[in-house]
Design a protein around this motif. Structure first.
Motif, PDB file in Angstrom:
ATOM      1  N   ARG A 260       9.352  -6.836   2.979  1.00  0.00           N
ATOM      2  CA  ARG A 260       9.868  -6.102   2.108  1.00  0.00           C
ATOM      3  C   ARG A 260      11.816  -6.286   1.024  1.00  0.00           C
ATOM      4  NH1 ARG A 260       7.890  -2.959   6.026  1.00  0.00           N
ATOM      5  NH2 ARG A 260       9.747  -2.396   6.864  1.00  0.00           N
ATOM      6  N   HIS A 261      11.942  -6.681   1.604  1.00  0.00           N
ATOM      7  CA  HIS A 261      13.329  -7.853   1.586  1.00  0.00           C
ATOM      8  C   HIS A 261      13.690  -9.360   1.430  1.00  0.00           C
ATOM      9  CE1 HIS A 261      18.308  -6.372   1.526  1.00  0.00           C
ATOM     10  NE2 HIS A 261      18.071  -6.696   0.339  1.00  0.00           N
ATOM     11  N   LEU A 262      14.377  -9.720   0.759  1.00  0.00           N
ATOM     12  CA  LEU A 262      14.545 -10.878   0.958  1.00  0.00           C
ATOM     13  C   LEU A 262      16.411 -10.735   0.608  1.00  0.00           C
ATOM     14  CD1 LEU A 262      13.594 -13.772  -0.059  1.00  0.00           C
ATOM     15  CD2 LEU A 262      15.600 -14.314  -0.350  1.00  0.00           C
ATOM     16  N   VAL A 263      17.357 -11.271   1.368  1.00  0.00           N
ATOM     17  CA  VAL A 263      18.313 -11.515   1.667  1.00  0.00           C
ATOM     18  C   VAL A 263      19.381 -12.673   0.977  1.00  0.00           C
ATOM     19  CG1 VAL A 263      20.638 -11.107   1.774  1.00  0.00           C
ATOM     20  CG2 VAL A 263      18.889  -9.454   2.469  1.00  0.00           C
ATOM     21  N   TYR A 264      19.780 -13.319  -0.429  1.00  0.00           N
ATOM     22  CA  TYR A 264      19.970 -14.546  -0.333  1.00  0.00           C
ATOM     23  C   TYR A 264      21.581 -14.975  -0.252  1.00  0.00           C
ATOM     24  CZ  TYR A 264      20.454 -18.874  -2.512  1.00  0.00           C
ATOM     25  OH  TYR A 264      20.054 -20.132  -3.164  1.00  0.00           O
ATOM     26  N   VAL A 265      21.842 -16.359   0.558  1.00  0.00           N
ATOM     27  CA  VAL A 265      22.974 -16.300   0.705  1.00  0.00           C
ATOM     28  C   VAL A 265      23.512 -17.155  -0.274  1.00  0.00           C
ATOM     29  CG1 VAL A 265      25.167 -17.308   1.875  1.00  0.00           C
ATOM     30  CG2 VAL A 265      22.797 -15.788   3.056  1.00  0.00           C
ATOM     31  N   SER A 266      24.235 -17.354  -1.170  1.00  0.00           N
ATOM     32  CA  SER A 266      24.879 -18.354  -2.404  1.00  0.00           C
ATOM     33  C   SER A 266      26.718 -17.807  -2.060  1.00  0.00           C
ATOM     34  CB  SER A 266      24.649 -17.270  -3.999  1.00  0.00           C
ATOM     35  OG  SER A 266      24.688 -18.451  -5.160  1.00  0.00           O
ATOM     36  N   ILE A 267      26.939 -18.634  -3.267  1.00  0.00           N
ATOM     37  CA  ILE A 267      28.300 -19.584  -2.913  1.00  0.00           C
ATOM     38  C   ILE A 267      29.399 -18.118  -4.490  1.00  0.00           C
ATOM     39  CG2 ILE A 267      29.823 -21.137  -3.136  1.00  0.00           C
ATOM     40  CD1 ILE A 267      27.584 -22.841  -3.171  1.00  0.00           C
ATOM     41  N   VAL A 268      30.737 -17.598  -3.913  1.00  0.00           N
ATOM     42  CA  VAL A 268      31.275 -17.596  -4.906  1.00  0.00           C
ATOM     43  C   VAL A 268      31.857 -18.744  -6.291  1.00  0.00           C
ATOM     44  CG1 VAL A 268      34.028 -16.774  -5.952  1.00  0.00           C
ATOM     45  CG2 VAL A 268      31.725 -15.507  -3.802  1.00  0.00           C
ATOM     46  N   GLY A 269      31.332 -18.475  -7.128  1.00  0.00           N
ATOM     47  CA  GLY A 269      31.049 -19.073  -8.480  1.00  0.00           C
ATOM     48  C   GLY A 269      30.204 -20.610  -9.230  1.00  0.00           C
ATOM     49  N   VAL A 270      29.842 -20.169  -8.379  1.00  0.00           N
ATOM     50  CA  VAL A 270      27.996 -20.832  -9.439  1.00  0.00           C
ATOM     51  C   VAL A 270      27.769 -20.628 -10.229  1.00  0.00           C
ATOM     52  CG1 VAL A 270      26.690 -20.745  -6.829  1.00  0.00           C
ATOM     53  CG2 VAL A 270      26.521 -19.185  -8.227  1.00  0.00           C
ATOM     54  N   ASP A 271      28.445 -19.634 -10.366  1.00  0.00           N
ATOM     55  CA  ASP A 271      27.894 -19.516 -12.953  1.00  0.00           C
ATOM     56  C   ASP A 271      29.493 -19.823 -13.240  1.00  0.00           C
ATOM     57  OD1 ASP A 271      29.686 -17.633 -10.976  1.00  0.00           O
ATOM     58  OD2 ASP A 271      29.325 -15.576 -12.735  1.00  0.00           O
ATOM     59  N   ARG A 272      30.661 -20.368 -12.181  1.00  0.00           N
ATOM     60  CA  ARG A 272      31.833 -21.450 -13.310  1.00  0.00           C
ATOM     61  C   ARG A 272      32.051 -22.509 -12.644  1.00  0.00           C
ATOM     62  NH1 ARG A 272      36.653 -17.170 -12.546  1.00  0.00           N
ATOM     63  NH2 ARG A 272      37.796 -19.165 -13.527  1.00  0.00           N
ATOM     64  N   VAL A 273      32.090 -22.855 -11.545  1.00  0.00           N
ATOM     65  CA  VAL A 273      31.979 -24.246 -11.829  1.00  0.00           C
ATOM     66  C   VAL A 273      30.974 -25.017 -12.147  1.00  0.00           C
ATOM     67  CG1 VAL A 273      32.712 -25.564  -9.765  1.00  0.00           C
ATOM     68  CG2 VAL A 273      33.977 -23.219  -9.704  1.00  0.00           C
ATOM     69  N   PRO A 274      31.127 -26.837 -12.399  1.00  0.00           N
ATOM     70  CA  PRO A 274      30.358 -27.113 -12.336  1.00  0.00           C
ATOM     71  C   PRO A 274      29.414 -28.400 -12.385  1.00  0.00           C
ATOM     72  CG  PRO A 274      31.952 -27.976 -13.804  1.00  0.00           C
ATOM     73  CD  PRO A 274      32.539 -26.584 -12.869  1.00  0.00           C
ATOM     74  N   LEU A 275      29.500 -28.124 -10.712  1.00  0.00           N
ATOM     75  CA  LEU A 275      29.079 -29.151 -10.325  1.00  0.00           C
ATOM     76  C   LEU A 275      27.767 -29.255  -9.998  1.00  0.00           C
ATOM     77  CD1 LEU A 275      31.641 -28.190  -7.188  1.00  0.00           C
ATOM     78  CD2 LEU A 275      31.844 -30.567  -8.680  1.00  0.00           C
ATOM     79  N   ALA A 276      26.763 -30.460  -9.387  1.00  0.00           N
ATOM     80  CA  ALA A 276      25.193 -30.466  -9.251  1.00  0.00           C
ATOM     81  C   ALA A 276      25.179 -28.892  -8.490  1.00  0.00           C
ATOM     82  CB  ALA A 276      24.625 -31.793  -9.259  1.00  0.00           C
ATOM     83  N   TYR A 277      25.448 -28.621  -7.631  1.00  0.00           N
ATOM     84  CA  TYR A 277      25.373 -28.364  -6.031  1.00  0.00           C
ATOM     85  C   TYR A 277      25.127 -26.813  -6.559  1.00  0.00           C
ATOM     86  CZ  TYR A 277      24.837 -26.167  -1.765  1.00  0.00           C
ATOM     87  OH  TYR A 277      24.727 -25.240  -0.823  1.00  0.00           O
ATOM     88  N   TYR A 278      26.337 -27.169  -7.140  1.00  0.00           N
ATOM     89  CA  TYR A 278      26.389 -24.725  -7.697  1.00  0.00           C
ATOM     90  C   TYR A 278      25.221 -24.344  -8.982  1.00  0.00           C
ATOM     91  CZ  TYR A 278      30.931 -24.553  -5.538  1.00  0.00           C
ATOM     92  OH  TYR A 278      31.489 -23.906  -4.413  1.00  0.00           O
ATOM     93  N   ARG A 279      24.726 -25.561  -9.480  1.00  0.00           N
ATOM     94  CA  ARG A 279      24.165 -25.410 -10.217  1.00  0.00           C
ATOM     95  C   ARG A 279      22.464 -24.951  -9.887  1.00  0.00           C
ATOM     96  NH1 ARG A 279      26.138 -29.603 -13.905  1.00  0.00           N
ATOM     97  NH2 ARG A 279      24.466 -31.338 -12.689  1.00  0.00           N
ATOM     98  N   HIS A 280      22.347 -25.555  -8.675  1.00  0.00           N
ATOM     99  CA  HIS A 280      21.079 -25.470  -8.282  1.00  0.00           C
ATOM    100  C   HIS A 280      21.546 -24.025  -6.744  1.00  0.00           C
ATOM    101  CE1 HIS A 280      18.887 -29.253  -9.022  1.00  0.00           C
ATOM    102  NE2 HIS A 280      20.425 -29.800  -8.555  1.00  0.00           N
ATOM    103  N   LYS A 281      22.258 -23.711  -6.904  1.00  0.00           N
ATOM    104  CA  LYS A 281      22.722 -22.699  -5.912  1.00  0.00           C
ATOM    105  C   LYS A 281      21.984 -21.654  -7.079  1.00  0.00           C
ATOM    106  CE  LYS A 281      23.249 -21.789  -2.430  1.00  0.00           C
ATOM    107  NZ  LYS A 281      22.617 -21.903  -0.827  1.00  0.00           N
TER     108      LYS A 281
END
Length: 259
Positions: free
Chosen positions: A95-116
């Motif tokens: 009934r609920h999925l909580v995903y943990v990501s990283i502040v800046g994934v939509d701004r920082v041009p790193l491959a790992y952030y793009r995957h997140k």
């Protein structure tokens, strides 16, 4: 509430699992190499192959998805593995999925952030009601970066890069609150109580370690440097954590880290 925690042996998982257990959640913890602990059910799951996944999601109310692989097979585990998890959770009636990501994934041009960021989009597009928490950097990770930056003697780094370290225990507490609140269908930021320049953080770290190593400024070029200096790793969102970089240094090295 019965909660499945992926990535349970990772940096955040090691903190989140016992906190959830102590706060009354029934915890099923999974990783590729399961740990052990009182009051926690451990299972082996491989998100890259879906081995063990159907059994892991069976009978749980919510999933706290912490698993990540920043250094290898990132697309396979973070993006495709998240898709496998979302599909399996949907079939199981979670009934609920909580995903943990990283502040800046939509701004920082790193491959790992793009995957997140891609994994966030997989969660949002899936059939399971969801919430996403983007956290700023953990103090332990910042300390590892500083140690790596000083391997040649001086501490190398762009002095104007901004960071906002947040205690993983406080992130775990916020995740518990999100689980109790139910799906928000939104992305929420959570950061530490203070924004620090790299040179401020480095000087405090050196003082805590009683080190006389100098700082050697090295400007990060291009868009990456511009985003990091502009605060892409920080957030103005509230609430924030309370524990500071100085608190972390004091806990790790003794009282010299306090300002």
């Amino acid at each position: 509430m019965r909660v499945l925690v992926t990535g349970a042996t990772g940096r955040l998982g090691r903190v989140a699992v016992p906190r959830l257990r102590d706060e009354g959640f029934t915890v099923r913890a999974v990783s590729r190499r399961p740990g052990a602990g009182d009051g926690v059910e451990w299972l082996a799951v491989d998100l890259a192959t879906a081995a063990g996944l159907a059994d892991a999601v069976a009978g749980v109310d919510a999933v706290l998805h912490l698993a990540s692989s920043p250094n290898r097979r990132t697309h396979e585990i973070d993006v495709l593995g998240t898709r496998r998890l979302v599909v399996a959770a949907g079939h199981a009636g979670v009934r609920h999925l909580v995903y943990v990501s990283i502040v800046g994934v939509d701004r920082v041009p790193l491959a790992y952030y793009r995957h997140k960021l891609a994994a966030e989009q997989v969660v949002a597009a899936g059939a399971v009601p969801w919430s996403v928490l983007r956290a700023t950097q953990f103090p332990g990770f910042l300390a590892e970066l500083l140690a790596g930056a000083s391997r040649l003697g001086p501490v190398l780094g762009d002095p104007a890069v901004l960071a906002q370290p947040v205690d993983p225990g406080e992130v775990a507490d916020r995740l518990a609150a999100l689980l109790r609140a139910g799906p928000s269908h939104r992305v929420e930021d959570f950061g530490g109580p203070e924004v620090l320049r790299f040179d401020e953080a480095a000087r405090a770290w050196l003082a805590a370690r009683r080190s006389r190593r100098p700082l050697l400024p090295v400007r990060i070029p291009g868009r990456l440097g511009r985003e990091l200096r502009a605060g892409a790793l920080t957030t103005a969102a509230t609430p924030t954590g309370a524990r500071t970089w100085a608190d972390h240094l004091a806990d790790t090295y003794g009282g010299t880290g306090r300002r």
